[in-house]
Motif scaffolding. Structure first.
Motif, PDB file in Angstrom:
ATOM      1  N   LYS A 179       0.838  -1.200   0.000  1.00 23.14           N
ATOM      2  CA  LYS A 179       0.000   0.000   0.000  1.00 23.14           C
ATOM      3  C   LYS A 179       0.873   1.251   0.000  1.00 23.14           C
ATOM      4  O   LYS A 179       0.616   2.200  -0.749  1.00 23.14           O
ATOM      5  N   GLN A 214       1.018   4.105  -2.852  1.00 24.17           N
ATOM      6  CA  GLN A 214       0.807   5.523  -2.557  1.00 24.17           C
ATOM      7  C   GLN A 214       1.982   6.364  -3.053  1.00 24.17           C
ATOM      8  O   GLN A 214       1.789   7.449  -3.598  1.00 24.17           O
ATOM      9  N   LYS A 240       1.758   9.283  -5.824  1.00 19.81           N
ATOM     10  CA  LYS A 240       2.258  10.630  -5.543  1.00 19.81           C
ATOM     11  C   LYS A 240       3.259  11.065  -6.614  1.00 19.81           C
ATOM     12  O   LYS A 240       3.210  12.199  -7.106  1.00 19.81           O
TER      13      LYS A 240
END
Length: 134
Positions: free
Chosen positions: A62, A66, A70
């Motif tokens: 995860k 992320q 980003k």
């Protein structure tokens, strides 16, 4: 003296964890060791460790996702900024060309540039008025 077994290309494909697992397995009776039955406590520990590892792996994936998201957003933002800056460079280049042409046209007709008084080393206030048309 230690004798090394012949190289088996199939073993090199095994992950390090697999080879560790193989080493931790209880020795079988065939190899001269005694089998020891695993207790319920050891089974529980294994289950807890695997669950903890699974959760940690999910958390890691995860976090990695992320981070990738980003970076992608940052990439998109930088691409937009780059496009905008290229557009601005184009506009400023066009403006510079236009102003250069205006200056060239003006230099042809400017009386101040053609006046012989401009070549004097000591500027005098009346020098400009003598060059201007009356």
């Amino acid at each position: 003296m230690r004798v090394h077994p012949p190289h088996d290309p199939g073993l090199s494909r095994l992950s390090p964890m697999r080879s560790l697992r193989r080493c931790r397995e209880p020795m079988s009776r065939e190899r001269g060791g005694q089998e020891r039955p695993e207790s319920h406590e050891e089974d529980d520990r294994k289950v807890r460790r695997r669950e903890k590892n699974r959760v940690a792996a999910q958390r890691s994936r995860k976090k990695q996702t992320q981070k990738a998201d980003k970076l992608h957003e940052e990439y998109e933002s930088l691409e937009q900024e780059n496009t905008s800056l290229k557009r601005e460079i184009g506009k400023l280049t066009d403006e510079m060309k236009h102003l250069s042409e205006v200056l060239k046209d003006h230099e042809k007709i400017c009386p101040l540039l053609h006046c012989t008084m401009n070549f004097m080393t000591i500027p005098r206030p009346d020098a400009l008025t003598s060059c201007l048309p009356r």
